[in-house]
Structure formats: C-alpha cells, structure tokens
Design a protein around this motif. Structure first.
Motif, short mmCIF file in Angstrom:
data_model
loop_
_atom_site.label_atom_id
_atom_site.label_comp_id
_atom_site.label_asym_id
_atom_site.label_seq_id
_atom_site.Cartn_x
_atom_site.Cartn_y
_atom_site.Cartn_z
N VAL A 282 0.84 -1.20 0.00
CA VAL A 282 0.00 0.00 0.00
C VAL A 282 0.87 1.25 0.00
CG1 VAL A 282 -1.72 1.31 1.29
CG2 VAL A 282 -1.93 -1.16 1.13
N VAL A 283 1.93 1.23 0.79
CA VAL A 283 2.82 2.40 0.88
C VAL A 283 3.53 2.64 -0.45
CG1 VAL A 283 4.96 3.26 1.92
CG2 VAL A 283 3.15 2.32 3.38
N LEU A 284 4.00 1.58 -1.10
CA LEU A 284 4.78 1.75 -2.33
C LEU A 284 3.92 2.04 -3.55
CD1 LEU A 284 7.44 -1.08 -1.82
CD2 LEU A 284 7.81 1.40 -1.69
N THR A 285 2.67 1.57 -3.57
CA THR A 285 1.81 1.83 -4.73
C THR A 285 0.91 3.04 -4.52
OG1 THR A 285 0.05 0.37 -3.91
CG2 THR A 285 1.75 -0.61 -5.33
N CYS A 286 0.68 3.41 -3.26
CA CYS A 286 -0.17 4.56 -2.91
C CYS A 286 -1.60 4.42 -3.43
CB CYS A 286 0.44 5.87 -3.45
SG CYS A 286 1.93 6.35 -2.60
N ALA A 337 10.33 -2.46 -6.18
CA ALA A 337 9.25 -2.40 -5.19
C ALA A 337 8.69 -3.79 -4.90
CB ALA A 337 8.14 -1.48 -5.69
N TRP A 338 8.41 -4.57 -5.97
CA TRP A 338 7.84 -5.89 -5.76
C TRP A 338 8.83 -6.84 -5.08
CZ3 TRP A 338 3.90 -8.34 -4.59
CH2 TRP A 338 3.81 -9.73 -4.71
N THR A 339 10.12 -6.71 -5.44
CA THR A 339 11.14 -7.55 -4.79
C THR A 339 11.14 -7.30 -3.28
OG1 THR A 339 12.52 -7.54 -6.77
CG2 THR A 339 13.61 -8.06 -4.68
N HIS A 340 10.99 -6.04 -2.90
CA HIS A 340 10.98 -5.69 -1.48
C HIS A 340 9.75 -6.27 -0.79
CE1 HIS A 340 11.91 -3.30 2.08
NE2 HIS A 340 10.62 -2.97 2.13
N VAL A 341 8.56 -6.12 -1.41
CA VAL A 341 7.33 -6.64 -0.82
C VAL A 341 7.38 -8.17 -0.73
CG1 VAL A 341 4.84 -6.89 -1.14
CG2 VAL A 341 5.93 -4.68 -1.56
N GLU A 492 7.50 7.43 -14.52
CA GLU A 492 8.42 8.42 -13.96
C GLU A 492 8.07 8.71 -12.50
OE1 GLU A 492 9.92 13.04 -14.68
OE2 GLU A 492 8.86 11.96 -16.28
N ALA A 493 6.75 8.88 -12.25
CA ALA A 493 6.32 9.19 -10.88
C ALA A 493 6.60 8.02 -9.94
CB ALA A 493 4.83 9.53 -10.88
N MET A 494 6.28 6.80 -10.36
CA MET A 494 6.50 5.62 -9.52
C MET A 494 7.98 5.38 -9.25
SD MET A 494 3.81 4.15 -8.30
CE MET A 494 4.42 2.50 -7.91
N GLN A 495 8.83 5.62 -10.26
CA GLN A 495 10.26 5.43 -10.06
C GLN A 495 10.79 6.39 -9.00
OE1 GLN A 495 12.20 2.94 -12.17
NE2 GLN A 495 13.12 3.16 -10.13
N LEU A 496 10.34 7.65 -9.11
CA LEU A 496 10.78 8.65 -8.13
C LEU A 496 10.35 8.26 -6.71
CD1 LEU A 496 9.93 11.91 -10.13
CD2 LEU A 496 12.22 11.19 -9.41
N TRP A 497 9.09 7.87 -6.59
CA TRP A 497 8.53 7.56 -5.26
C TRP A 497 9.17 6.30 -4.65
CZ3 TRP A 497 6.26 9.24 -1.13
CH2 TRP A 497 5.59 8.38 -0.27
N VAL A 498 9.23 5.24 -5.41
CA VAL A 498 9.76 3.98 -4.89
C VAL A 498 11.23 4.13 -4.50
CG1 VAL A 498 10.39 1.60 -5.53
CG2 VAL A 498 8.10 2.49 -6.06
N ASP A 499 12.00 4.83 -5.32
CA ASP A 499 13.41 5.05 -4.98
C ASP A 499 13.55 5.86 -3.70
OD1 ASP A 499 14.29 3.57 -7.12
OD2 ASP A 499 14.71 5.31 -8.41
#
Length: 512
Positions: A282-286, A337-341, A492-499
């Motif tokens: 939930v945190v990583l996908t928002c 992100a998925w690897t972490h989850v 672009e937005a997801m890459q910025l947020w997940v990183d």
C-alpha cells in the motif's frame, strides 16, 4: 315465557336484575320499543343485552353479574350501542366481535371503526435496507454501487445502535428515531460513521419511496427522512507523514516479525509477514487499500523488456469494478518495489499455495483487508486495547504472572506522529510536486486530468508531455495539494517515489 314487548326502563332493568340475582329456570326476554332490535334476556343467574339483525343475534353487553368485561347497565347506552352494532352487522359482519371488544375498551363508535380497518402493511426498516442495497448493487441497476459501498452500507446498518428500531415498520418511524441512532453512533463509532447513518438512511428510504411506494408502505407518507441531517461535518484530513517516519514505522513493525509486541500477555508474534507485506504494498503503490490489496497473482505481470533506462517493470491491473473511478486502471510498478514486498510475503510458508497476491494471515484463500494492515499501526501505537470486548473474569485468583503491563506507544516513543494509510497519498502528492512532477501524482492516484489539449496528447510531443507532467487533476490539487492513462508519466512518478522510500529504508536499516 314469551317475549315481552315493552319500553325497557329502570323498572324493567331492576326486574331483570332481580330475576338474575335469584336465579330462574325460565327464560325471560324483554324486547325494547325504543331501541330497534334491542333485547334484554334473563336466563339462570345471568342477564344480558342482545341485538337482533335479520336472522342473527349478538350479545352486546351484560347487566348481571356486574362488573364484567362487557358491563352495560344504562338503557340509553344499550340502545345506542345496539344501533351502532346493527350498522356494523350490516356493513362489516366479520368484524362485529372486534368492534364490540373495542367499544367495551371505551372507544367511541368512530374510533372503533377506524381500528377495524387493517393498516397497510409496510416493510420494516431492515427490509427497506435489504431491498435497496440488493437493487443498488445489482448489475441491472442504472448506476450500480461499488462492492465497497455495499459492504460499507451493510456495516452501518448492522451497528448495535439501531437496536429494535431496525425491526419496526417504516410507517411508524419519525425523524427523531433516526437522529437518536445518529447521536449514539457518533459517541460509539465516531463522526464519520454517524454521517453515514444519515446519508444511507436518506438514500434507502428515497429508493423505496420512489420504486416500491406501495409495497414499502411509504406511498402518501410525508418524506420526513429528507429532513435528516447532521450538525457536524467531517473535516478533510491534512496529515502528510514524512517518508522518514513512514519507513521508520515499518522498520519498527519488522522488528516484531519474530517476537511479541511489548505489553501483551499472549506470546504470539507481534506482526505477521503477510500483513507487513500488504502494508508495504500500500505504501509503495499509494493505491486505496481496498483496491490495492484485492489483486490476484495473475493481476501482476512482468513486462518482457526493461525500459530505456534498463529498469525492469511489472504491471498491476485493476478491473473497473475494483477502483473508485470505475475505469480499468493499470499501474507500472518498479521491480525493486515488488522484490521488497515479496521478501516479506515469502517468509510465510503458505504464500506460494495462494492464488492471491496479498493473502490474509488468517486465511490464504482471502485477501488481506485494509483494516487488517492498518491494524499493524494500531498495535504499534498500543491502540489495540480500544474497541475490544472485555474478557470474562476468571474464577481463579489472579497472580503476578497474570498481570499484563500497559501497552506502550512504540510510534510515539520513536517520535512518530500518528498516520493512516490514506495519508501516504498526500505525502506522495507533496513529494512529486517538490520533485517537479505534480501531474505524476494524478496519474498514480487515478485522478482524471480535465485538459482538452492533453486529451489528444501524443507521447512523441515533448511539449504536451511537459504540460501533463505539470498539470495535476483538480481533485489532486484540492484534496492532496499537488486516472491518468499515461504510462510514461506513471513510470516516472512511480520510479521517483519507490526510490525515495526504499533508499530511505536502506539508509535507516544500515544505520540501525
């Protein structure tokens, strides 16, 4: 003795009463001149008033013994009652007994007649709720409500505050009844839930009055439910937890994957790996927790080729009935992100046997719920003591070992203010705005950008792409201060947020 025709007066009444008091083996009948069909009959030790109509005779009162359930001593009252009963015997012969019972309960003629009319049967409040919810959620409805809304309505209408009111016919309810439920719910469940009591009740009764006015009994009723309101409003949330605090909270949760939380007498693990994995997702996908956690494993597919920067991606896909906007939504998710989850999910031995992307710790055949992952935060802050039913007192005496210390607020001790899952969406919006990509939050949060020029946007047109990147949807600006189908912007937005989030995680993890 033959029937004696006479004017029944005090003398005749006294004679009949004396005969009944002494007891007589003969039948004595007095037919009244002044009351059409009225008779006074004495047999044995009983004197009763009768009325005759056509070939039928009906006892309408008792002179002796007195008192009785049908006491009638006055000749004038007997004549009036005889006339009234004859009219009922003529018009509603099947209701004569009920009419007489009402008259001897001191109802006058008109009041008794009103009560002879069977009131229109109406649905109970529970039946109205059941019908409206079923029809509103049907696939044949003009605008079907979402499954989440249906579940929410069912929850609100199952609250204990309704009590016996839920079983009462809606025709017997008044505005104050619902207001009392509203006030009770506000005390027990909060302002937000109490406003739903009003909104859903109005909606349901409007539905039944419009589509089932006859069956529900609401035909011709004054629509008092439209006057229902609440004196308070739920103010918009403004919390925006810092990424640092979000990550610190999840690191605290991670510490209790293999040990119980402090202050608990049950020595089970404080946090389950599947639940923590759902919280991270939930945190990583928002995404809204209900939709975010509802995916099957088949809904997350790996893209065959990396992007131009060499990053691997997965695509998470939601059907239109699973998201608030009711439009199919696809979100590109960095493989990081998925690897972490998955690192947390794989700690559960049963995970590989589930078809669900984020199964429940209690039943891998069901998805973990938003309240389930949210409860991790509640437990970390020691709030899980609230809204829990009191356990029955044990018959044995308590010992020192039975005593449980107070549950600590681990978040507060770490300097973290309370935050909720939905607050992360505001953090995302603020973060992307500061990163020069405010439109990216609209794309990720699935908010529609109403810009006619952008509607015809071509990925090859860099000027339009830059405009989209800088154009947050109106709801995003108003609600989060920052449903776009544009994959490049989402990436672009997801890459910025997940990183940002996972870099912070590695920084804190390495420093601990």
């Amino acid at each position: 003795m033959p029937t004696e025709a006479c004017e029944i007066d005090r003398r005749i009444v006294a004679k009949a009463e004396k005969l009944a008091e002494q007891g007589t083996t003969q039948l004595h009948v007095f037919r009244d001149y002044g009351g059409r069909g009225l008779h006074l009959r004495v047999r044995g030790k009983r004197a009763v008033w009768l009325v005759k109509f056509q070939q039928k005779t009906k006892t309408i009162g008792q002179l002796y013994p007195d008192p009785s359930d049908m006491s009638l001593r006055s000749t004038r009252d007997a004549r009036q009652l005889a006339a009234d009963v004859r009219s009922v015997m003529k018009a509603q012969p099947e209701h004569v007994d009920k009419y007489l019972k009402l008259r001897h309960q001191n109802f006058d003629h008109l009041e008794a007649l009103e009560r002879l009319v069977e009131p229109n049967k109406s649905w109970t409040l529970a039946e109205c709720f059941e019908v409206a919810i079923a029809e509103k959620s049907s696939s044949h409805a003009k605008r079907p409500i979402a499954a989440k809304t249906k579940k929410d309505m069912e929850y609100v209408f199952s609250l204990d505050a309704w009590g016996e009111l839920i079983k009462r016919p809606v025709t017997e309810l008044v505005q104050g009844d619902i207001e009392a439920v509203r006030d009770s719910v506000r005390k027990e469940n909060g302002l937000s839930t109490s406003t739903k009591v009003i909104a859903y009740t109005r909606s349901v009764l409007n539905w039944c009055a419009k589509h089932h006015s006859g069956a529900s009994g609401l035909s011709g009723q004054t629509p008092w439910w439209r006057m229902l309101s609440t004196p308070a409003i739920v103010k918009p949330k403004v919390r925006r937890p810092h990424v640092r605090d979000i990550v610190k909270s999840l690191l605290i949760a991670e510490k209790y994957l293999g040990k119980p939380l402090p202050g608990r007498s049950i020595r089970a693990k404080g946090v389950h790996a599947l639940t923590l994995g759902g919280l991270w997702w939930v945190v990583l996908t928002c995404q809204r927790s209900g939709a975010a956690l509802s995916l099957a494993k088949d809904d997350l597919l790996k893209e065959p080729e990396p992007d131009e920067c060499g990053h691997d991606w997965l695509l998470a896909s939601w059907d239109d009935n699973e998201v608030k906007g009711k439009k199919r939504f696809v979100l590109p998710v960095p493989s990081r992100a998925w690897t972490h989850v998955h690192k947390f999910l794989s700690l559960s031995t049963g995970y590989e046997h589930s078809d669900l992307l984020l199964p429940s710790a209690h039943d891998i055949e069901k998805s973990v719920t938003g309240s389930g992952v949210y409860r991790v935060l509640y437990r970390l802050s020691g709030r899980d003591a609230k809204n829990v039913r009191k356990l029955r007192m044990s018959s044995r005496k308590s010992t020192k070992n039975d005593h449980c210390e107070k549950k600590p607020d681990l978040l507060a001790e770490a300097g973290i203010s309370w935050w909720s899952l939905h607050d992360v969406r505001r953090t995302l919006s603020e973060f992307l705005s500061c990163a020069g990509c405010p439109g990216g939050s609209s794309a990720v949060l699935s908010h529609v950008i109403n810009d006619r020029i952008i509607a015809g946007f071509n990925l090859q047109d860099q000027d339009l792409y830059d405009r989209l990147k800088q154009s947050p949807a109106k709801i995003t600006s108003n609600s989060y201060h920052a449903h776009s189908p544009y994959m490049k912007l989402k990436r672009e937005a997801m890459q910025l947020w997940v990183d940002e989030v996972l870099d912070e995680y590695e920084r804190q993890k390495g420093g601990s």
